[in-house]
Design a protein around this motif. Structure first.
Motif, mmCIF file in Angstrom:
data_model
loop_
_atom_site.group_PDB
_atom_site.id
_atom_site.type_symbol
_atom_site.label_atom_id
_atom_site.label_comp_id
_atom_site.label_asym_id
_atom_site.label_seq_id
_atom_site.Cartn_x
_atom_site.Cartn_y
_atom_site.Cartn_z
ATOM 1 N N PRO A 142 0.929 -1.035 -0.092
ATOM 2 C CA PRO A 142 -0.077 -0.237 -0.265
ATOM 3 C C PRO A 142 0.546 1.671 0.102
ATOM 4 O O PRO A 142 2.113 1.223 0.531
ATOM 5 C CB PRO A 142 -0.243 0.470 1.220
ATOM 6 C CG PRO A 142 -0.608 -1.740 2.117
ATOM 7 C CD PRO A 142 1.401 -2.111 1.456
ATOM 8 N N ILE B 25 1.019 4.161 1.323
ATOM 9 C CA ILE B 25 0.691 5.612 2.507
ATOM 10 C C ILE B 25 1.698 6.528 2.296
ATOM 11 O O ILE B 25 2.759 5.908 2.288
ATOM 12 C CB ILE B 25 0.600 4.487 3.413
ATOM 13 C CG1 ILE B 25 -0.244 3.600 3.600
ATOM 14 C CG2 ILE B 25 -0.025 5.723 4.609
ATOM 15 C CD1 ILE B 25 -1.747 3.926 3.114
ATOM 16 N N SER C 251 4.953 8.595 4.160
ATOM 17 C CA SER C 251 5.194 8.662 5.411
ATOM 18 C C SER C 251 6.578 9.619 5.677
ATOM 19 O O SER C 251 6.299 10.249 4.885
ATOM 20 C CB SER C 251 6.461 7.201 6.097
ATOM 21 O OG SER C 251 5.127 5.936 5.742
ATOM 22 N N PHE D 83 9.286 13.639 3.257
ATOM 23 C CA PHE D 83 9.249 12.551 3.023
ATOM 24 C C PHE D 83 10.122 11.485 4.184
ATOM 25 O O PHE D 83 10.887 12.329 3.724
ATOM 26 C CB PHE D 83 8.734 11.960 1.514
ATOM 27 C CG PHE D 83 7.516 12.551 0.577
ATOM 28 C CD1 PHE D 83 6.903 13.141 1.604
ATOM 29 C CD2 PHE D 83 7.972 13.198 -0.568
ATOM 30 C CE1 PHE D 83 5.181 13.739 0.848
ATOM 31 C CE2 PHE D 83 6.767 13.099 -1.249
ATOM 32 C CZ PHE D 83 5.664 13.389 -0.611
ATOM 33 N N GLY E 174 -2.391 10.745 11.009
ATOM 34 C CA GLY E 174 -2.509 9.812 9.233
ATOM 35 C C GLY E 174 -3.840 9.878 8.899
ATOM 36 O O GLY E 174 -5.130 9.206 9.607
ATOM 37 N N ASN E 175 -4.137 10.562 8.240
ATOM 38 C CA ASN E 175 -5.222 10.535 7.140
ATOM 39 C C ASN E 175 -5.724 10.742 5.699
ATOM 40 O O ASN E 175 -4.229 11.173 5.560
ATOM 41 C CB ASN E 175 -6.739 11.242 7.820
ATOM 42 C CG ASN E 175 -6.272 12.447 7.944
ATOM 43 O OD1 ASN E 175 -6.465 13.270 7.005
ATOM 44 N ND2 ASN E 175 -6.487 13.345 8.685
ATOM 45 N N LYS E 176 -6.437 11.329 5.353
ATOM 46 C CA LYS E 176 -6.581 11.148 4.130
ATOM 47 C C LYS E 176 -7.068 12.537 3.139
ATOM 48 O O LYS E 176 -6.996 13.049 2.195
ATOM 49 C CB LYS E 176 -7.763 10.447 2.603
ATOM 50 C CG LYS E 176 -7.518 9.091 2.526
ATOM 51 C CD LYS E 176 -7.972 7.943 2.301
ATOM 52 C CE LYS E 176 -8.163 7.464 0.845
ATOM 53 N NZ LYS E 176 -8.757 6.590 0.110
ATOM 54 N N ARG F 71 -2.359 15.168 -1.693
ATOM 55 C CA ARG F 71 -1.636 14.408 -2.876
ATOM 56 C C ARG F 71 -1.665 12.105 -2.034
ATOM 57 O O ARG F 71 -1.738 11.630 -2.423
ATOM 58 C CB ARG F 71 0.134 14.037 -2.004
ATOM 59 C CG ARG F 71 0.331 15.346 -2.951
ATOM 60 C CD ARG F 71 1.870 15.841 -2.918
ATOM 61 N NE ARG F 71 1.653 16.049 -1.298
ATOM 62 C CZ ARG F 71 2.707 16.891 -0.491
ATOM 63 N NH1 ARG F 71 4.185 16.763 -1.537
ATOM 64 N NH2 ARG F 71 3.261 16.844 0.752
ATOM 65 N N PHE G 52 -3.181 9.832 1.250
ATOM 66 C CA PHE G 52 -3.357 9.235 2.818
ATOM 67 C C PHE G 52 -1.202 9.388 2.908
ATOM 68 O O PHE G 52 -0.607 8.325 2.894
ATOM 69 C CB PHE G 52 -3.561 7.436 2.911
ATOM 70 C CG PHE G 52 -3.712 7.122 4.288
ATOM 71 C CD1 PHE G 52 -3.367 8.174 5.049
ATOM 72 C CD2 PHE G 52 -4.366 6.437 3.810
ATOM 73 C CE1 PHE G 52 -3.374 6.898 6.586
ATOM 74 C CE2 PHE G 52 -4.876 5.398 6.060
ATOM 75 C CZ PHE G 52 -4.902 5.814 6.806
ATOM 76 N N ILE H 199 0.996 9.788 6.823
ATOM 77 C CA ILE H 199 1.146 10.179 8.281
ATOM 78 C C ILE H 199 2.383 10.841 8.402
ATOM 79 O O ILE H 199 2.878 10.954 7.903
ATOM 80 C CB ILE H 199 1.573 8.454 8.754
ATOM 81 C CG1 ILE H 199 0.192 7.703 7.903
ATOM 82 C CG2 ILE H 199 1.454 8.533 9.954
ATOM 83 C CD1 ILE H 199 0.679 6.087 8.517
ATOM 84 N N GLY I 174 -7.995 5.426 5.217
ATOM 85 C CA GLY I 174 -8.964 6.233 5.572
ATOM 86 C C GLY I 174 -7.636 6.821 6.622
ATOM 87 O O GLY I 174 -7.338 8.237 6.119
ATOM 88 N N ASP I 175 -8.099 6.597 7.668
ATOM 89 C CA ASP I 175 -7.351 7.300 9.131
ATOM 90 C C ASP I 175 -6.461 6.138 9.525
ATOM 91 O O ASP I 175 -7.153 4.791 9.891
ATOM 92 C CB ASP I 175 -8.014 8.230 9.469
ATOM 93 C CG ASP I 175 -9.438 6.908 9.941
ATOM 94 O OD1 ASP I 175 -9.592 6.396 10.492
ATOM 95 O OD2 ASP I 175 -10.230 7.905 10.360
ATOM 96 N N ILE I 176 -5.972 6.309 10.730
ATOM 97 C CA ILE I 176 -5.240 5.165 11.159
ATOM 98 C C ILE I 176 -5.884 4.583 12.643
ATOM 99 O O ILE I 176 -6.220 2.874 12.477
ATOM 100 C CB ILE I 176 -3.595 6.130 12.315
ATOM 101 C CG1 ILE I 176 -2.953 6.196 11.263
ATOM 102 C CG2 ILE I 176 -3.078 4.790 13.312
ATOM 103 C CD1 ILE I 176 -1.976 7.229 11.958
#
Lengths: 226, 226
Positions: free
Chosen positions: A4, A6, A8, A48, A85-87, A92, A94, A96, B54-56
């Motif tokens: 995935p 995500i 970071s 990042f 962390g969320n969308k 850009r 999801f 965190i 969607g989120d943590i």
DNA sequence: TTAATAGTGTCTTTCAGACAGTATGGA
DNA sequence: TCCATACTGTCTGAAAGACACTATTAA
């Protein structure tokens, strides 16, 4: 095989004690890449986490070096002070954010002020009246709140952080140390009570046998670093 | 446009108070996918954070539901208790683990014991004598250490967690509550001192006007939940 | 009765809070 | 002199630690 994607990220909240107006301030920088979100807004420094960083601490060091051209002399702790962390917080995707509170040294302050000049800004950590990029207003408020709570819970932690905030200054008085302490816990402390906290033997401070000058009052003992 | 492919994961450390041998235990499960690393080893439950979460918090809930078929009734805090990320802890690449300590309910314990049977294991949180997958031995030791330190710093936090660990039991005595507290802070407390901590008015506990039975000693008052 | 655990009384020490008192400089 | 700030002395009250004491059950 794919994993995935995500995002970071690291965000650094560099704090600094400004003696001249007795405030804890945060270093903010203007986002200068037109291809990135929130171009031209002020924000915490960050970036990042990259595969070539190898680990989180290296990512922090790289970002500190890239963005404020200096090493950070002290980390609050190995763990981030805040993780969110969320969308919705980053257009850009999801993302965190791992937020680390770091204490700036004087050299960093000077470097940043001169070389980054108009692209950097120092603001009162407890009173940001400025719309920042992403959810950085929220991040800062939450992190400063946590800092205050942590400091209230452990006077030793408050004391240690206060000393770190004074490290850039070669000399300081106990009254100044108390002022920093009071900013951290966000309340006034009785002078005698505060001085009882001071573990003379343990901490890396040193009585200099010098006194402040040019004050319209009794001079204060100056302390420095071992 | 592509972003660095750092693997973001959640690890859950579900703790549970085992009355029968007076220990805080951790739920571990056997890794059952031959295509994943550390197949057949025991590990904390966890998984990737997915874009569709969607989120943590949603990721945590999904993983809890998938892996122990139950909701978790209490989170230690919104922030992870531990964050560690580097390229050596997971053979699949640069992986960041966000570790959350969570308290299990009795129903979860029962569900897990029966349906997952031989693929799950409860072990003493302070004494894991078993080689776990990844760096999970290290994660657990660090997280339990942090738990103890946090509880020593704030008796209110210790007290709150102790109550949460007792929640699965309908009835409990103050001596039992003290035992849980002592496990959390990892030291013995004077009985009178401990009872002075108890803020009868504030907390959600209730004197049941019942006493323990079948003990070769004075029966204890039983408490329950409002 | 004794053994065992529950629960309380109370002395002592520690320490924070409050605040008055003293010290030492400049104007 | 007074003003301002630095620094100290000390009383008081709250709370922790220690520990002896009482209470209540089963065997």
């Amino acid at each position: 095989m794919s994993y995935p994607s995500i995002i970071s990220t690291i965000d650094l909240m560099p704090i600094y004690y400004d003696k001249s107006d007795n405030k804890i301030k945060i270093f903010l920088s203007k986002r200068n890449n037109p291809n990135e979100p929130f171009f031209d807004s002020f924000a915490l420094i960050g970036g990042f986490i990259r595969d070539e960083d190898g680990d989180i601490e290296s990512a922090i060091k790289r970002i500190a070096r890239d963005k404020i051209d200096a090493d950070l002399n002290w980390f609050n702790s190995a763990n981030p002070d805040l993780v969110i962390g969320n969308k919705i917080r980053d257009p850009r995707g999801f993302a965190i954010s791992h937020l680390y509170t770091v204490v700036m040294g004087l050299d960093i302050y000077i470097n940043s002020s001169s070389s980054l000049n108009k692209n950097s800004l120092y603001v009162d950590a407890f009173d940001i009246n400025l719309d920042l990029a992403f959810d950085h207003n929220h991040l800062i408020q939450t992190a400063m709140n946590k800092l205050t709570l942590d400091c209230r819970l452990s006077y030793l932690k408050a004391f240690t952080i206060a000393l770190n905030l004074l490290k850039p200054y070669q000399e300081f008085t106990l009254s100044e140390l108390q002022s920093v302490y009071e900013l951290l816990v966000q309340e006034k402390i009785d002078k005698k009570t505060f001085r009882r906290y001071i573990p003379y033997e343990i901490d890396p401070i040193l009585r200099l046998n010098k006194k402040t000058v040019n004050k319209h009052a009794r001079p204060a003992e100056l302390y420095g670093w071992k």
